[in-house]
Design a protein around this motif. Sequence first.
Motif, PDB file in Angstrom:
ATOM      1  N   LEU A  83       6.036  -4.555   7.169  1.00 50.36           N
ATOM      2  CA  LEU A  83       5.301  -3.462   6.531  1.00 50.36           C
ATOM      3  C   LEU A  83       4.174  -4.135   5.762  1.00 50.36           C
ATOM      4  O   LEU A  83       4.406  -5.097   5.038  1.00 50.36           O
ATOM      5  N   HIS A  84       2.947  -3.673   5.932  1.00 49.21           N
ATOM      6  CA  HIS A  84       1.799  -4.357   5.321  1.00 49.21           C
ATOM      7  C   HIS A  84       0.719  -3.343   4.968  1.00 49.21           C
ATOM      8  O   HIS A  84       0.579  -2.328   5.654  1.00 49.21           O
ATOM      9  N   ILE A  85      -0.016  -3.634   3.917  1.00 47.18           N
ATOM     10  CA  ILE A  85      -1.171  -2.789   3.585  1.00 47.18           C
ATOM     11  C   ILE A  85      -2.201  -2.920   4.718  1.00 47.18           C
ATOM     12  O   ILE A  85      -2.355  -4.001   5.294  1.00 47.18           O
ATOM     13  N   TYR A 128      -1.105  -6.200  -3.478  1.00 48.69           N
ATOM     14  CA  TYR A 128      -0.207  -5.646  -2.455  1.00 48.69           C
ATOM     15  C   TYR A 128      -0.204  -6.384  -1.124  1.00 48.69           C
ATOM     16  O   TYR A 128       0.733  -6.233  -0.337  1.00 48.69           O
ATOM     17  N   ASP A 129      -1.251  -7.153  -0.857  1.00 49.27           N
ATOM     18  CA  ASP A 129      -1.328  -7.873   0.408  1.00 49.27           C
ATOM     19  C   ASP A 129      -0.112  -8.793   0.526  1.00 49.27           C
ATOM     20  O   ASP A 129       0.048  -9.714  -0.261  1.00 49.27           O
ATOM     21  N   GLY A 130       0.748  -8.522   1.512  1.00 44.52           N
ATOM     22  CA  GLY A 130       1.953  -9.335   1.724  1.00 44.52           C
ATOM     23  C   GLY A 130       3.126  -8.863   0.885  1.00 44.52           C
ATOM     24  O   GLY A 130       4.168  -8.494   1.399  1.00 44.52           O
ATOM     25  N   ARG A 131       2.918  -8.801  -0.422  1.00 43.15           N
ATOM     26  CA  ARG A 131       4.031  -8.481  -1.334  1.00 43.15           C
ATOM     27  C   ARG A 131       4.567  -7.072  -1.139  1.00 43.15           C
ATOM     28  O   ARG A 131       5.752  -6.815  -1.371  1.00 43.15           O
ATOM     29  N   SER A 157       7.264 -10.496   5.126  1.00 40.68           N
ATOM     30  CA  SER A 157       5.838 -10.569   4.826  1.00 40.68           C
ATOM     31  C   SER A 157       5.678 -11.702   3.809  1.00 40.68           C
ATOM     32  O   SER A 157       6.667 -12.353   3.480  1.00 40.68           O
ATOM     33  N   HIS A 158       4.459 -11.943   3.346  1.00 41.97           N
ATOM     34  CA  HIS A 158       4.209 -13.167   2.571  1.00 41.97           C
ATOM     35  C   HIS A 158       3.967 -12.907   1.090  1.00 41.97           C
ATOM     36  O   HIS A 158       3.488 -11.847   0.706  1.00 41.97           O
ATOM     37  N   TYR A 159       4.296 -13.922   0.256  1.00 39.78           N
ATOM     38  CA  TYR A 159       4.044 -13.770  -1.180  1.00 39.78           C
ATOM     39  C   TYR A 159       2.919 -14.636  -1.715  1.00 39.78           C
ATOM     40  O   TYR A 159       2.566 -14.537  -2.890  1.00 39.78           O
TER      41      TYR A 159
HETATM   42 ZN    ZN Z   1      -1.284 -10.262   4.274  1.00 37.44          ZN
END
Ligand code: ZN
Length: 424
Positions: free
Chosen positions: A203-205, A104-107, A93-95
């Motif tokens: 895994l993502h929000i 939390y988006d990505g992280r 996922s992305h930072y």
């Molecule tokens: Zn995202």
Amino acid sequence: MVSDAPASLTDPSPTPLAFGEQILVLADRLAEWSEQPTGLTCTYLSQPHRAVATQLRDWMRVSGMSVQTDAVANVVGRYASDDPAAKTLIVGSHYDTVRNAGNYDGRLGIIAGMVVIDHLHRAGRRLPFHVELIAFSEEEGVRFSKPFIGSSPVAGRFDPAILELRDAAGFRLGDLMREVGLDPDGIPALKRDPANLLGYLELHIEQGPVLLEENLPVGIVSAINGAVRQVITVTGTAGHAGTVPMTMRHDAATAAAEMVLVVERRCVATPALVGTVGQLAVPSGAINVIPGRCQLSLDIRAGDDATRDMALADIHAEIGRIAVRRGVSVEHQETLRMPAVACAPRLRELLSGAVARAGVRPFSLTSGAGHDAMMFHGITDIGMLFVRCGNGGISHNPLETVTTEDADVAARVLLDTLINMSGR
Ligand SMILES: [Zn+2]
């Protein structure tokens, strides 16, 4: 600023919620690096972005991975199998973040992967496949108006023309990469050989309210919605607001208003179909002029292309009838068409089993937003797990929340999924 890397990411004798507590603490620590004094903004190759990469590298190392930062600043942690010839599962996922983002988006996906691998490492447990935990450097498209700069090269989908793009301050992407010590010439080599991949897990929000509504901590993504975007132009007859009787008007804006309601009515009738008119304009409109022209945008998405295109056809048929009845003409221009991306049944089943074993009712939902996982469609099997988003499902906003309990369930599901995945 954030202090040094801890000696251990997880308590050696895990207490209930140990994963969840660790995840929230680590996400808060990453959020301390920001381009603004209050709130979280971390765009591609900014100073805070590079600091986050360094921290992730340290944490991944402590978690038992060998770590590299690649040519586009992805941080790649490798947890090797005992079998050197084994295939590789990518967990990613992305930072990077949007401006004024949530924590939390990505992280969430990166950190959850990290605490799970840390747990395996401390237990001395190897898997029958290599795991590459990839913290993608860019997904949001904020700085260069182009998303997926991190994941597209890994999937072999990088467009070199992107290197010519400039940010708002005039920096050319290719130059900026060199300035911070990256090597754009190394980008083609980042492509993974599909034959060596076991799959891609993210895994993502959730970034929406569905799991909140269902009262579930996690959900299994069935597909990432495909989208069609159009600009619809309605042309009527401009006229004097005082002199033209109501029955003799061809008002482009009132026709458009009816069309907006058609979109809503049609999309409400089908589950997992969403349609939005986000822009509505009367070009050179005036308070005392009957609108002669009106432009509306249309964004329509669904988990499968047939559902979406059927709705689109119905909407256009109805728009045509409105136009005839009101004596206006309609033109439309398509600006985007992206196919839906289905998650692999094999990974969906595996995730469902893990969710059930965590004592949670397995529930499937589509993703309305795009994710790094999309890049790997057609390259390898993709699977996604969504985690409940608090505060009404708000995301891309400081009000984005995840609870310790939900983060814990998500990490345990990920761990279970890895343990039960075969190496072939
Ligand atoms: Zn995202």
